[in-house]
Design an enzyme around this catalytic site. Structure first.
Site, PDB file in Angstrom:
ATOM      1  N   HIS A 333       0.849  -1.187   0.000  1.00 32.13           N
ATOM      2  CA  HIS A 333       0.000   0.000   0.000  1.00 32.13           C
ATOM      3  C   HIS A 333       0.883   1.235   0.000  1.00 32.13           C
ATOM      4  O   HIS A 333       2.004   1.206   0.520  1.00 32.13           O
ATOM      5  CB  HIS A 333      -0.925  -0.002   1.226  1.00 32.13           C
ATOM      6  N   ASP A 392      -7.939  -4.561  -0.622  1.00 33.88           N
ATOM      7  CA  ASP A 392      -8.300  -5.218  -1.877  1.00 33.88           C
ATOM      8  C   ASP A 392      -8.037  -6.713  -1.840  1.00 33.88           C
ATOM      9  O   ASP A 392      -8.644  -7.483  -2.584  1.00 33.88           O
ATOM     10  CB  ASP A 392      -7.510  -4.598  -3.045  1.00 33.88           C
TER      11      ASP A 392
END
Length: 455
Positions: A333, A392
């Protein structure tokens, strides 16, 4: 006569022009370092370039100790409240939390029971579309991409608004609440049109029910029989809560600030944010995770063999497997390194849903990849910070277990994130900031004009 796209795409002139374009736009990568350009508006150590202030959301991933950045488990705060505490609050009472989260993000305070009930009724009253809108704007021009349907529909709603360009806080708040209420309808109806016209399936258009929550209405409108369990609706509601806001720096929310700073209307601002979210580097990542795991399941014989899993992940990183991108989707991320708090929470509920759906083996495979992938990445890639699973990684798996088609994965993200966009648009307007206009340095060489006969 209309020229077919394929004929135009293969046109010799277009090929020649595209080659010229590629050469003319290329910039030497070393120049970015020379002029200290923060590509992606991020420093090499992962810190974002400070571009604004916000009271809406906070993404916390490190502390400063003796002038050094030390990664810590990630935290996400909505209006100063830790997302873990917010989720614990409504789940411990067996309530849905998305509407409460909307209230908190929009107005800065947690609602009491009376305020929440009134807001839920107010939101439900806006859960409708203009007369003939579904027929004229969705059914007559079905799209294979539901994000395109959302963008087009949002821009079309401008024409149905008596005060579309009024940027007073009261009017913009009204427009935003309408869009929060309408996004589920636009997305689900857009999918139903796609499924019917492009998939030859039966067409189902269920009207929303005022007595159902946002998550319940999505499942009610999506499923032919409108049936769902409390667990299914609760997990979808949780996913909506976790996606609703992520600070002012994520791409689509930053777009909201940038476009809003020009003074444009709400519909144009939201359509721009939808365009940002559609990108696979932003909202479309969970689809790639699901596709990657389908590939992993086909190529790994023993899902419990850590070594076999590690070897295949190694192939993915080396561009030898899956889509040859060299990416393990769902891992890493831009901000979080030790952990993504959203992924931690969603994983817990994904586990419960997996048990009810008989998907424990698949969930265990996800857990193993989550554990093994950082080790494999660390051996192959030079990384300045840790790598952990992001939201995700599990959201696509959750949607798959809920029977939600992949075409709706990113639109569901939009159904949730429109709340954050709304809050940030109102914040930008409230503080009457300047138009956002960062600097770009030209590195083109100066040249003289040459007359056409001498070229």
């Amino acid at each position: 006569m209309t020229i077919p796209v394929k004929d135009f795409y293969d046109n010799e002139m277009l090929n020649e022009l595209s080659e010229l374009a590629e050469v003319s736009y290329a910039i030497d990568p070393e120049l970015y370092g020379k002029f200290d350009v923060k590509r992606g508006l991020r420093d090499i150590n992962g810190r974002g370039v400070l571009a604004g202030l916000t009271k809406i959301g906070e993404v916390h991933s490190y502390i400063i100790d003796e002038n050094e950045m030390v990664p810590v488990p990630g935290r996400l705060l909505y209006r100063g409240i830790d997302i873990a505490d917010l989720v614990e609050g409504f789940t411990s009472e067996g309530r849905f939390g998305f509407e409460e989260t909307c209230y908190l993000l929009l107005f800065g305070e947690l609602p009491d029971r009376r305020q929440l009930a009134s807001f839920e009724e107010f939101l439900a009253s806006y859960r409708k579309l203009p007369r003939s809108f579904v027929r004229d704007m969705i059914m007559k021009a079905p799209s294979k991409d539901i994000m395109n349907v959302l963008s087009r529909s949002v821009l079309a709603l401008y024409s149905y608004d008596d005060m579309p360009d009024d940027t007073s806080i009261k009017n913009v708040l009204r427009q935003c609440i309408q869009m929060i209420a309408r996004f589920p309808l636009l997305a689900v109806y857009g999918y139903q049109a796609y499924s019917h016209y492009h998939g030859d399936k039966s067409l189902f258009i269920h009207s929303p029910r005022e007595d159902l929550s946002t998550a319940e209405n999505i499942l009610h409108m999506l499923r032919p029989d409108s049936k769902f369990t409390k667990l299914e609706a609760s997990v979808l509601d949780l996913a909506l809560v976790l996606h609703a806001e992520h600070g002012g720096g994520n791409n689509s929310t930053f777009v909201t600030h940038v476009v809003t700073s020009t003074g444009t209307d709400t519909y144009s601002a939201m359509a721009a944010s939808l365009g940002s979210l559609k990108g696979p580097k932003h909202g479309g990542a969970n689809i790639k995770v699901v596709q990657m795991f389908e590939d992993i399941k086909e190529n790994i014989k023993d899902w419990n063999d850590d070594e076999e899993i590690a070897n295949y992940l190694d192939k993915i990183l080396k561009r030898e497997a899956f889509d040859k991108s060299g990416l393990i989707y769902g891992m890493g991320h831009a901000v979080y390194s030790v952990s993504d708090p959203r992924a931690v929470i969603l994983k817990e509920y994904a586990s419960k849903l997996a048990v009810s759906k008989g998907c424990e083996d698949e969930f265990n495979l996800f857990s193993k990849v989550e554990k093994i992938a950082p080790e494999v990445i660390g051996k192959i890639r030079r990384i300045y910070k840790g790598v952990s699973a992001n939201i995700d990684f599990y959201s696509g798996f959750v949607y798959k277990m809920l029977g939600i088609p992949p075409e709706l994965y990113t639109p569901i993200f939009a159904i949730s994130r429109v709340v954050g966009w709304s809050a940030h648009r109102i914040e930008e307007l409230s503080n009457k900031g300047k138009i956002i206009r960062p600097a770009y340095k030209s590195v083109a060489k100066r040249r003289d004009y040459v007359k056409i006969d001498k070229r």
